[in-house]
Design an enzyme around this catalytic site. Structure first.
Site, mmCIF file in Angstrom:
data_model
loop_
_atom_site.group_PDB
_atom_site.id
_atom_site.type_symbol
_atom_site.label_atom_id
_atom_site.label_comp_id
_atom_site.label_asym_id
_atom_site.label_seq_id
_atom_site.Cartn_x
_atom_site.Cartn_y
_atom_site.Cartn_z
ATOM 1 N N LYS A 92 0.829 -1.220 0.000
ATOM 2 C CA LYS A 92 0.000 0.000 0.000
ATOM 3 C C LYS A 92 0.855 1.259 0.000
ATOM 4 O O LYS A 92 0.335 2.366 0.043
ATOM 5 C CB LYS A 92 -0.876 0.004 1.255
ATOM 6 C CG LYS A 92 -1.633 -1.308 1.415
ATOM 7 C CD LYS A 92 -3.017 -1.127 1.961
ATOM 8 C CE LYS A 92 -3.863 -2.371 1.750
ATOM 9 N NZ LYS A 92 -3.822 -3.350 2.803
ATOM 10 N N LYS A 136 -7.001 -15.735 -6.574
ATOM 11 C CA LYS A 136 -7.099 -16.213 -5.187
ATOM 12 C C LYS A 136 -8.400 -15.674 -4.574
ATOM 13 O O LYS A 136 -8.708 -14.486 -4.714
ATOM 14 C CB LYS A 136 -5.888 -15.684 -4.392
ATOM 15 C CG LYS A 136 -5.994 -15.889 -2.888
ATOM 16 C CD LYS A 136 -4.923 -15.073 -2.153
ATOM 17 C CE LYS A 136 -4.955 -15.225 -0.658
ATOM 18 N NZ LYS A 136 -5.804 -14.561 0.189
ATOM 19 N N LYS A 168 -11.469 -11.476 0.276
ATOM 20 C CA LYS A 168 -12.452 -10.409 0.512
ATOM 21 C C LYS A 168 -12.102 -9.191 -0.338
ATOM 22 O O LYS A 168 -12.974 -8.517 -0.863
ATOM 23 C CB LYS A 168 -12.416 -9.990 1.996
ATOM 24 C CG LYS A 168 -13.312 -10.810 2.870
ATOM 25 C CD LYS A 168 -12.918 -10.708 4.331
ATOM 26 C CE LYS A 168 -11.883 -11.738 4.690
ATOM 27 N NZ LYS A 168 -11.369 -11.802 6.032
HETATM 28 P P1 ADP Z 1 -8.750 -12.335 2.747
HETATM 29 O O1 ADP Z 1 -7.729 -12.506 1.642
HETATM 30 O O2 ADP Z 1 -10.092 -12.795 2.314
HETATM 31 O O3 ADP Z 1 -8.759 -10.930 3.324
HETATM 32 P P2 ADP Z 1 -7.395 -13.011 5.185
HETATM 33 O O4 ADP Z 1 -6.134 -12.339 4.722
HETATM 34 O O5 ADP Z 1 -8.225 -12.328 6.235
HETATM 35 O O6 ADP Z 1 -8.310 -13.305 3.914
HETATM 36 O O7 ADP Z 1 -7.014 -14.493 5.640
HETATM 37 C C1 ADP Z 1 -7.427 -15.111 6.828
HETATM 38 C C2 ADP Z 1 -6.830 -16.519 6.810
HETATM 39 O O8 ADP Z 1 -7.433 -17.297 5.735
HETATM 40 C C3 ADP Z 1 -5.315 -16.539 6.566
HETATM 41 O O9 ADP Z 1 -4.706 -17.546 7.380
HETATM 42 C C4 ADP Z 1 -5.190 -16.896 5.097
HETATM 43 O O10 ADP Z 1 -3.990 -17.576 4.813
HETATM 44 C C5 ADP Z 1 -6.420 -17.801 4.857
HETATM 45 N N1 ADP Z 1 -6.917 -17.644 3.447
HETATM 46 C C6 ADP Z 1 -7.399 -16.494 2.924
HETATM 47 N N2 ADP Z 1 -7.765 -16.661 1.617
HETATM 48 C C7 ADP Z 1 -7.501 -17.957 1.324
HETATM 49 C C8 ADP Z 1 -7.650 -18.757 0.129
HETATM 50 N N3 ADP Z 1 -8.145 -18.254 -0.995
HETATM 51 N N4 ADP Z 1 -7.273 -20.048 0.177
HETATM 52 C C9 ADP Z 1 -6.751 -20.576 1.327
HETATM 53 N N5 ADP Z 1 -6.584 -19.885 2.482
HETATM 54 C C10 ADP Z 1 -6.953 -18.585 2.503
#
Ligand code: ADP
Ligand code: TRP
Length: 322
Positions: A113, A192, A195
């Site tokens: 960022k 991937k 959110k």
């Molecule tokens: P996001 O990318 O949706 O914001 P977070 O960064 O909050 O997700 O991730 C929360 C947890 O979920 C972390 O431990 C992350 O490694 C896991 N995680 C997030 N997206 C995925 C995905 N597409 N596949 C597998 N694990 C994921």
């Protein structure tokens, strides 16, 4: 005995990627005999991005309900809201005073960022320090996280070592627990699932909205009659992330046989989501409709965590010269 600890930010409703990548593996570890798990809702970390109090509160309940829906046992373990144990911010300050500026400037979470510095708040910059405090305050041994968190865990280890070196042995040096069998789950557009990309599958939607969510998965325009390539199909990829080997083999055959359209594949995915997560969706809805029960569970967790945190902080305060 090993102490396992992990947090999920309350920045939205947990999606299929979070569930398969982080929540289910962490719960599996918590069930191993002799392990004790602390799981928390990282609402202070979420504050770096979420500025709407109603949304933050709703997300916090949503993350708590997800852990419980997937069977986290709060008799054996601890489930708490990060902000209910403000001791962590005190430790975070002590760690801030040991953290070299370049270490934080090098963090991916900041670097991604840093092109628009005016949008980077100090909380985002010091995010890894609060994360370190989350972990070492409880003397956690293993931290189950996705690969994207490895750098933060390296910083946590460095800071714990620096504290121990400066003030004498105080903290356990935590180790990441990366499950190599867990793939990164792809989203409705093939990137991937995240959110931040708006490409998630939200298993907790009601049937009608879940159907819309699944129907929005991006597919190509191969006509219905023609055989289809399952290996680059977003519907197939999401399906195969949680289906049994037998179901996957059957779906492959249907793709290859032709006369099977993407609409059919999406319906199969929808049915499997509804069947596979029937119990979890019911439990989740129960908790979301009974948030006073969530409050009670979180209060018990907060009390247990506060006790542990205060004991540790007493030692820390005396070590640093207070
Ligand atoms: P996001 O990318 O949706 O914001 P977070 O960064 O909050 O997700 O991730 C929360 C947890 O979920 C972390 O431990 C992350 O490694 C896991 N995680 C997030 N997206 C995925 C995905 N597409 N596949 C597998 N694990 C994921
Ligand atoms: N940074 C983690 C994430 O975005 C969430 C988190 C905060 C965390 N504190 C933690 C994870 C401590 C493990 C341990 O996914």
């Amino acid at each position: 005995m090993a102490r396992i600890l992990t947090g999920i930010q309350s920045s939205g409703t947990p999606h299929l990627g979070n569930i398969l990548g982080a929540i289910k593996p962490a719960i599996a570890l918590s069930r191993v005999e002799g392990n004790e798990s602390l799981l928390f809702i990282a609402d202070m970390h979420a504050l770096t991005t979420v500025k709407n109090p109603e949304i933050l509160r709703k997300n916090t309940y949503s993350v708590a309900a997800t852990w419980l829906a997937f069977g986290f046992d709060t008799d054996k373990n601890v489930l708490y809201r990060q902000s209910d144990v403000p001791c962590v911010t005190e430790l975070s300050w002590y760690l801030n005073c040991l953290t070299p500026f370049p270490m934080l400037a090098n963090a991916h979470s900041f670097k991604d960022k840093s092109e628009k510095l005016a949008d980077v708040n100090a909380g985002l910059f010091t995010y890894p320090v609060l994360m370190t405090a989350d972990i070492i305050l409880y003397d956690a041994d293993y931290i189950p996280v996705g690969k994207d968190q490895i750098q933060h865990l390296e910083m946590a280890r460095d800071l714990a070592e620096k504290f121990n070196f400066t003030y004498g042995n105080t903290f356990v040096i935590p180790q990441p627990k990366i499950n190599d069998n867990v793939k990164t789950i792809s989203g409705t557009d093939g990137l991937k699932m995240s959110k931040s990309y708006n490409n998630t599958i939200d298993i907790f939607l009601n049937d009608k909205d879940l159907k819309k969510n699944v129907m929005n998965i991006v597919t190509d325009s191969t006509p219905l009659e023609e055989p289809k390539n399952w290996s680059n199909c977003n519907v197939f990829n999401i399906y195969s992330a949680f289906a049994s080997a037998e179901n996957i083999a059957q779906l492959k055959q249907k793709y290859e046989a032709g006369n099977f359209g993407y609409g059919h594949a999406k319906n199969e995915l929808l049915s499997l989501l509804i069947d596979s997560f029937k119990v979890e969706r019911e439990k989740y809805n129960y908790y979301i409709q009974n948030t006073s029960e969530l409050d009670k569970i979180l209060k018990i967790g907060a009390d247990k965590a506060t006790q542990m945190a205060q004991n540790k902080l007493k030692i820390v305060r005396s070590k640093i010269g207070f």
